[in-house]
Each structure stands twice: as structure tokens, then as C-alpha cells.
Design an enzyme around this catalytic site. Structure first.
Site, PDB file in Angstrom:
ATOM      1  N   SER A 156       0.818  -1.211   0.000  1.00 19.17           N
ATOM      2  CA  SER A 156       0.000   0.000   0.000  1.00 19.17           C
ATOM      3  C   SER A 156       0.856   1.268   0.000  1.00 19.17           C
ATOM      4  CB  SER A 156      -0.904   0.008   1.232  1.00 19.17           C
ATOM      5  OG  SER A 156      -1.635   1.218   1.281  1.00 19.17           O
TER       6      SER A 156
ATOM      7  N   GLY B  72      -3.734   3.947   0.926  1.00 20.96           N
ATOM      8  CA  GLY B  72      -4.735   4.138   1.970  1.00 20.96           C
ATOM      9  C   GLY B  72      -5.788   5.161   1.562  1.00 20.96           C
TER      10      GLY B  72
ATOM     11  N   ALA C 293       7.072  10.465   4.874  1.00 25.49           N
ATOM     12  CA  ALA C 293       5.979  10.997   5.684  1.00 25.49           C
ATOM     13  C   ALA C 293       5.009  11.666   4.713  1.00 25.49           C
ATOM     14  CB  ALA C 293       6.488  11.984   6.731  1.00 25.49           C
TER      15      ALA C 293
ATOM     16  N   GLY D 144       1.878  11.258   4.772  1.00 26.81           N
ATOM     17  CA  GLY D 144       0.744  11.720   5.570  1.00 26.81           C
ATOM     18  C   GLY D 144      -0.584  11.285   4.988  1.00 26.81           C
ATOM     19  N   LEU D 145      -0.551  10.126   4.283  1.00 22.16           N
ATOM     20  CA  LEU D 145      -1.794   9.508   3.803  1.00 22.16           C
ATOM     21  C   LEU D 145      -2.654  10.435   2.947  1.00 22.16           C
ATOM     22  CD1 LEU D 145      -2.718   7.384   6.949  1.00 22.16           C
ATOM     23  CD2 LEU D 145      -1.835   6.552   4.777  1.00 22.16           C
TER      24      LEU D 145
ATOM     25  N   CYS E  11       0.139   3.586  10.592  1.00 21.66           N
ATOM     26  CA  CYS E  11       0.867   4.648   9.893  1.00 21.66           C
ATOM     27  C   CYS E  11       1.519   5.580  10.907  1.00 21.66           C
ATOM     28  CB  CYS E  11      -0.033   5.464   8.989  1.00 21.66           C
ATOM     29  SG  CYS E  11       0.927   6.728   8.127  1.00 21.66           S
TER      30      CYS E  11
ATOM     31  N   ASN F 138       4.495  -2.563   8.626  1.00 21.00           N
ATOM     32  CA  ASN F 138       4.479  -1.189   8.149  1.00 21.00           C
ATOM     33  C   ASN F 138       5.875  -0.601   8.424  1.00 21.00           C
ATOM     34  OD1 ASN F 138       3.667   1.474   7.362  1.00 21.00           O
ATOM     35  ND2 ASN F 138       1.576   0.965   7.954  1.00 21.00           N
TER      36      ASN F 138
ATOM     37  N   GLY G 156       7.094  -3.184  -1.940  1.00 20.15           N
ATOM     38  CA  GLY G 156       6.813  -1.763  -1.732  1.00 20.15           C
ATOM     39  C   GLY G 156       7.859  -0.849  -2.338  1.00 20.15           C
ATOM     40  N   THR G 157       8.780  -0.408  -1.483  1.00 23.41           N
ATOM     41  CA  THR G 157       9.802   0.559  -1.888  1.00 23.41           C
ATOM     42  C   THR G 157      10.564   0.134  -3.145  1.00 23.41           C
ATOM     43  OG1 THR G 157       9.978   1.231   0.407  1.00 23.41           O
ATOM     44  CG2 THR G 157      11.834   1.796  -0.999  1.00 23.41           C
TER      45      THR G 157
END
Ligand SMILES: Cc1cc2nc3c(=O)[nH]c(=O)nc-3n(C[C@H](O)[C@H](O)[C@H](O)COP(=O)(O)OP(=O)(O)OC[C@H]3O[C@@H](n4cnc5c(N)ncnc54)[C@H](O)[C@@H]3O)c2cc1C
Ligand SMILES: Cc1cc2nc3c(=O)[nH]c(=O)nc-3n(C[C@H](O)[C@H](O)[C@H](O)COP(=O)(O)O)c2cc1C
Ligand code: FES
Lengths: 300, 256
Positions: free
Chosen positions: A20, A45, A69, A71-72, A128, A190, A263-264
């Protein structure tokens, strides 16, 4: 050769999905790979309303990883359902919607809104580290983990994945709490909370001061947590944290993960997830593994 | 399908203090690229996971190569500067939108660049015809001036006053009374701010190329956002992605 795995009744053609937040809703990456190759796409998200996210700089590179960061930032569930879901539904892959919120009500609103949608699972992000309210606050206390899990479960019509934070003293305690709350699957890990200081500007490298560490640098921590959790719970685990190759993915599977997320690594290779799938098949051929299930948790 | 390519380096030379010029062989990127777009370069050292965004400085006349001009800013660009002709490098692109060349058609165009914002102005100048002025701001040593003066009237500003106007690009524009109908600019934020203020004052349509830290480079991760004046159609908040919606934005659309 069988690469299919089963997560709470949902059959994935292979155990490889996207993590995600690193893959959007797949739109951008669909120009680089056929999304139908993936076991599942896990979306960024999404909250009940649009979130603007954090100020920039939102990321910083670190040795073998990165801090983020974001921050969604997300466009809210309505836009997501109208725009992103129809796009994903064109592909022969499973759709897992990652959900974030500031309060229990926020989470529940999104979960209810998703109930009538044609998706396969939901992943609830209670881990998160980059938002002040919600997020990790739900993921660092076993009572809170159990409570939010059961609230979500009451409303969800799809299997529920609880995404756990590694920023805890005892991951097993959190995993058991989620299981007790009725979670169908666990996702871990996470990002790990970290910090980088820019010595030239004498300030924090990212505006939020702290960020979540991801990438190969965190992989051994993630493998250890997946292993410990697999020993402690009965529900299946999706393992992630620094997976950049099939070898990395296989470590997680052997440690007890039924599926894995990339992910990354998507940032250094937009076809990373497809390459992991190819590499797992090569490994199975090489070692004459008939069924991938033989590998899940094979290292005790 | 788009791909990240493994490209052969044709040549690499130092053209200024810590400034390098690299020609890279790639038909696909050269064929599709527009001025103002960028590519991302990847480190061979896997401890550096993130791509380095670098603007297209020139597209080869044969459409089989691209030129990248960059300053050594840290370990990633240091690694690239050590590569030699015949070596390989991973490149992805072309990325982003580029300058709106159609807006400049038949108009007096002013290109403004500062520091490492100068390289993208070379291909932009090459592809414009007619009345093109270029005002470029340097700290001290000059680079790419020959290329720029071939396709534009070049005005130079240097911080130390060693060449041209002493000061910044805006000082050069004022000193030389440069008139224009449209501005394309790329450079550090304070410079862009001064340019946007000037363009606003004189009601000159202006496009600026922005810079931000990037992770995916293709619009998926939301690392590289800048603030937009209005709610953006993609994000549904006042944020735009520099890598995908930019790097070039109408000055009226973004907050600096
Ligand atoms: C759209 C765009 C076009 C660019 N075009 C050019 C160009 O033509 N020539 C040129 O010299 N430079 C250009 N830059 C800046 C260039 O990307 C950075 O100087 C470079 O990434 C530094 O990498 P490093 O490893 O040497 O530095 P480090 O500081 O070691 O890099 C660490 C991390 O920070 C990132 N980073 C550091 N500085 C910047 C920056 N200024 N902007 C974005 N990310 C940064 C790196 O990509 C890396 O992920 C451009 C940036 C953007 C966003
Ligand atoms: C840029 C970025 C954004 C992320 N956004 C989310 C998110 O929205 N929701 C979430 O549950 N996890 C998010 N994560 C965490 C990842 O899904 C994953 O758990 C973590 O990065 C570890 O895996 P990796 O090392 O393979 O990246 C994000 C990670 C990154 C790097
Ligand atoms: S760098 Fe990922 S959205 Fe721009």
C-alpha cells in the site's frame, strides 16, 4: 507447478502483491507492467474524505532504504470508488483496498462504503507513523487493536486484513489481539519510525521531522517479526518490508508468510513485483517445488 | 509498455565546476521526448534506492540520443560523474509534461534559467523559432552559453558580476529591457518567485518548472507534491504531483 495461495477464502494466482502507498491504485504502473500478473493490487490508503497529506519534503533517501511521511494524502472514498475501482476491475487480479482513518467512526464509514463494492479484501492500516491522530495510535495498544478490529469486522462484508506496526515492544501481543478481534489475515510490517538530519541545512530532512523507514534496510526486522507472528497465530500472514527480489520474498514465505508485498522496490524498478513472481517460479523449478504451499513456514 | 532502459553512455565531460555533460544512447526516449521533460537515473549502488531526476538538456538530431547536464550534488550524481563512454546507466523516461511549446508559437519568448535550471532551456530554445531571448543566471562559471546563443539572444547574469549583469536573472531582464509575450522558467524557488511576480505585474503568461524530492517519478507515491491554488482534479486536494502533473506548471496554478 502451483503458485496459488489462499487468503481467508480468496484465491490469489500467486503470492505477490504490491504494498500500500507505493503503487497508487496501479494506474501509473500499468504502463510498465501487466497488472493481471499480480496476485493482488493493494491500493494506497483511502479515508472517508480527501486528506491533503504532509508538507514537503515528504521523503528522504537513507542507506538501503528511505524515510517517508506522505501523511496519507488521498482523494477520499467517493472518488476512489468512482475512478480507481473501475480501473482495477478491468484486470485479472485481486483488489485489496487499504483503509485509513482518524477515528473508529472514520474507519467504519469507509468499510461500510466498501461493502457493496466489487473488491476482494480490505486492509486496515492501524500502523501509519506519519499522521497525528488515528493510524498508529490504534496499532500500539493491544486493547485498541482488538477493539478496532472487531468494530471493522462487524461491518465488513469482505475478509479483513489488519496491518500491524513494527513500532511496538511485542509484535505477538498485537497479532494475537487482532486475531482475537476477528481479523482474517495479518499484514506486517508497516514502516519503522525514523529520522534523518540534513547537516548542511541543519534541519530535518523531511518536513514532518520523523518518517517511516522502508526498503531493504528493514528486511531482517520484518522477517523476524513475520516468523514470530507465524508461530503465535493461526490466521495467514502477508509479509513485507524491503522485498526487492524473489530471494527476499522467499525468506518471508519460508518464515511463515502466505503472501508477500513489494513496496519501496517499485521505486527503483517499476517491474519489481513481476520480477519477484518470475524469480519465485525459477526457484520452484530449480528446487522441484510442486506447490508453493510446501514453502510456507517451512523454516521452523 | 514503458520501461526502464539500460543505456550506453556515448560521452561524458566536465563542462564547469562540478558540472557534467553526458550523452546517452536511447532511441526510444529521444524519439518521444519533449523540451522540459525529465528522466530518472538509477544508481548501481543498491544502497541508493531512489531515482535521480535530471532534465533533458538536448535531444540528439538523429533522435537516438539525449544529453543530460547535471551538477554533482551528492553521492548519486558523484557516481554518475565517474561513468565513462561505453559504460551503462539505467534511465527511465521521458517523464513529466514539458513546456507548452504551442503557447510560444509566433510569440516573443523569454526563457529564464538559474543554475541547474539552465540545462532544460537548451532543447527548449532549439525547438523554438523566431524571437527567442534567454536570460540565464549563474553563480560564477558559465556553461551551455554556446548552445544557448546559437538559438536565442542570450543575456547572462552572474552573482559575482564576472560576466554580464551583476546579480540575478531579473536584474538582467531589467537592465537589458527585454520584452516578451510569454515566459518559460526553471531554477531555484526564490528565482521562480521573483519571475512569477514580474510576470504577474506585466500580465505575461508564464510557465515554471518545479523541483521536488521524488520516489516513484511516475505519479504513484505522492512524494513530490507542490501546492496548487485550486483543488486538483486528480488528488482532490490542493496538491499536484511535480513528476506527473508537472514539472512544468502555469505560474497561476501553483503556490511557491
Ligand atoms: C524535475 C527535476 C529535474 C532536475 N533536473 C536537473 C538537471 O537537469 N541537472 C541537475 O544537475 N539537477 C537536476 N535536478 C536535481 C537533481 O535531481 C539532484 O541534484 C539529484 O537528485 C541529487 O542526487 P545526489 O544523489 O547527487 O544527491 P543526494 O543529496 O545524495 O541525494 C539524496 C536524495 O535526495 C534527492 N535529491 C537531492 N537533491 C535534490 C533536488 N534538488 N531535487 C530533487 N531531488 C533531490 C536525490 O534524488 C536522492 O533521492 C532535477 C530535479 C528535478 C526534480
Ligand atoms: C511512500 C510510501 C507510502 C506508504 N503508504 C502507505 C499507506 O498508505 N498505507 C499503508 O498501510 N502503508 C503504507 N506504506 C507502507 C508500505 O505499504 C509497507 O508496509 C512498508 O513500506 C514496508 O515495505 P517495503 O520496505 O517493501 O516498502 C507506505 C510506504 C511508503 C514507502
Ligand atoms: S515521485 Fe511519486 S508521485 Fe511524484
Amino acid at each position: 507447478m502451483n503458485t496459488k495461495v489462499n487468503l481467508a477464502g480468496v484465491e490469489l494466482k500467486n503470492p505477490v502483491m504490491t504494498a500500500s502507498g507505493t503503487f497508487g491504485s496501479g494506474m501509473e504502473y500499468s504502463e510498465f507492467m501487466d497488472l493481471s500478473r499480480l496476485g493482488a493490487v493493494v491500493t494506497k490508503g483511502v479515508a472517508n474524505v480527501p486528506w491533503p497529506g504532509n508538507p514537503t519534503p515528504r521523503i528522504a533517501e537513507t542507506c538501503g532504504g528511505m524515510l517517508n511521511a506522505i501523511g496519507l494524502q488521498n482523494p477520499g472514498i467517493d472518488v476512489f470508488c468512482e475512478r480507481d475501482l473501475p480501473f482495477l476491475q478491468k484486470y485479472d487480479t485481486k483488489i485489496i483496498v487499504n483503509v485509513c482513518g482518524k477515528t473508529t467512526e472514520d474507519y467504519c464509514e469507509v468499510v461500510e462504503r466498501l461493502s457493496d463494492e466489487d473488491i476482494d479484501m480490505m486492509e486496515i492500516n492501524i500502523s501509519c507513523p506519519n499522521v497525528k491522530e488515528g493510524g498508529i495510535a490504534f496499532g500500539q495498544n493491544p486493547k485498541a487493536v482488538e477493539a478496532i478490529t472487531s468494530e471493522v469486522k462487524k461491518r465488513a462484508k469482505h475478509p479483513v486484513i489488519m496491518k500491524l506496526s513494527p513500532n511496538v515492544t511485542d509484535i505477538i501481543e498485537m497479532a494475537k489481539a487482532a486475531e482475537a478481534g476477528g481479523a482474517d489475515v495479518l499484514s506486517l510490517i508497516n514502516t519503522l519510525t525514523g529520522m534523518k538530519i540534513d547537516i548542511n541545512r541543519r534541519t530535518f530532512a523531511i518536513a514532518n521531522k520523523t518518517g517511516g523507514l522502508s526498503g531493504p534496510a528493514i528486511r531482517p526486522v520484518a522477517v523476524r517479526m513475520v516468523y514470530q507472528t507465524a508461530q503465535a497465530v493461526k490466521i495467514p500472514i502477508i509479509g513485507m518490508g524491503g522485498i526487492a527480489s524473489a530471494e527476499d520474498a522467499l525468506e518471508f514465505i519460508l518464515a511463515g508468510a502466505t503472501a508477500v508485498s513489494v513496496g519501496t522496490a517499485n521505486f527503483s524498478n517499476p517491474c519489481a513485483a513481476a520480477d519477484v513472481i518470475d524469480g519465485i517460479e525459477d526457484y520452484m523449478n530449480r528446487f522441484k517445488v510442486e506447490d508453493i504451499k510446501e514453502l510456507i513456514g517451512a523454516v521452523k | 509498455m514503458k520501461t526502464k532502459e539500460l543505456c550506453r553512455i556515448i560521452s561524458q565531460e566536465m563542462i564547469g565546476p562540478e558540472i557534467y555533460s553526458m550523452w546517452v544512447q536511447t532511441d526510444r526516449i529521444a524519439d518521444q521526448a519533449r523540451p522540459g521533460q525529465f528522466v530518472t537515473l538509477y544508481s548501481k549502488d543498491r544502497s541508493r534506492m531512489l531515482p535521480r531526476p535530471i532534465s533533458l538538456c538536448e535531444i540528439g538530431d538523429d533522435k537516438k540520443s539525449i544529453r543530460l547536464v547535471y551538477r554533482v550534488a551528492g553521492e548519486g550524481t558523484r557516481e554518475f560523474s565517474r561513468l565513462r563512454s561505453g559504460d551503462d546507466i539505467e534511465v527511465m523516461g521521458p517523464l513529466g509534461n514539458g513546456f507548452p511549446m504551442e503557447e510560444a508559437q509566433g510569440k516573443r519568448v523569454l526563457l529564464m534559467g538559474g543554475g541547474i535550471g539552465i540545462p532544460p532551456m537548451v532543447e527548449t530554445a532549439k525547438q523554438l523559432s523566431g524571437d527567442v531571448a534567454a536570460a540565464m543566471g549563474y553563480r560564477d562559471a558559465l556553461f551551455l552559453t554556446e548552445e544557448l546563443s546559437r538559438c536565442a539572444s542570450l543575456y547572462i547574469a552572474t552573482e559575482d558580476g564576472s560576466v554580464g549583469t551583476a546579480g540575478n536573472v531579473m536584474d538582467a531582464v531589467r537592465e537589458n529591457h527585454i520584452r516578451c509575450d510569454v515566459i518559460f522558467a526553471c531554477g531555484p524557488k526564490p528565482m521562480l518567485k521573483a519571475i512569477v511576480d514580474y510576470a504577474g505585474e506585466h500580465k505575461i503568461p508564464c510557465w515554471i518548472s518545479m523541483e521536488e524530492r521524488m520516489a516513484c517519478g511516475i505519479g504513484a507515491c505522492l512524494a513530490c507534491t507542490c501546492q496548487s491554488k485550486e483543488v486538483d482534479g486528480h488528488s482532490h486536494v490542493k496538491n499536484k504531483r511535480v513528476c506527473k502533473d508537472g514539472p512544468v506548471f502555469p505560474a497561476s496554478e501553483v503556490e511557491l
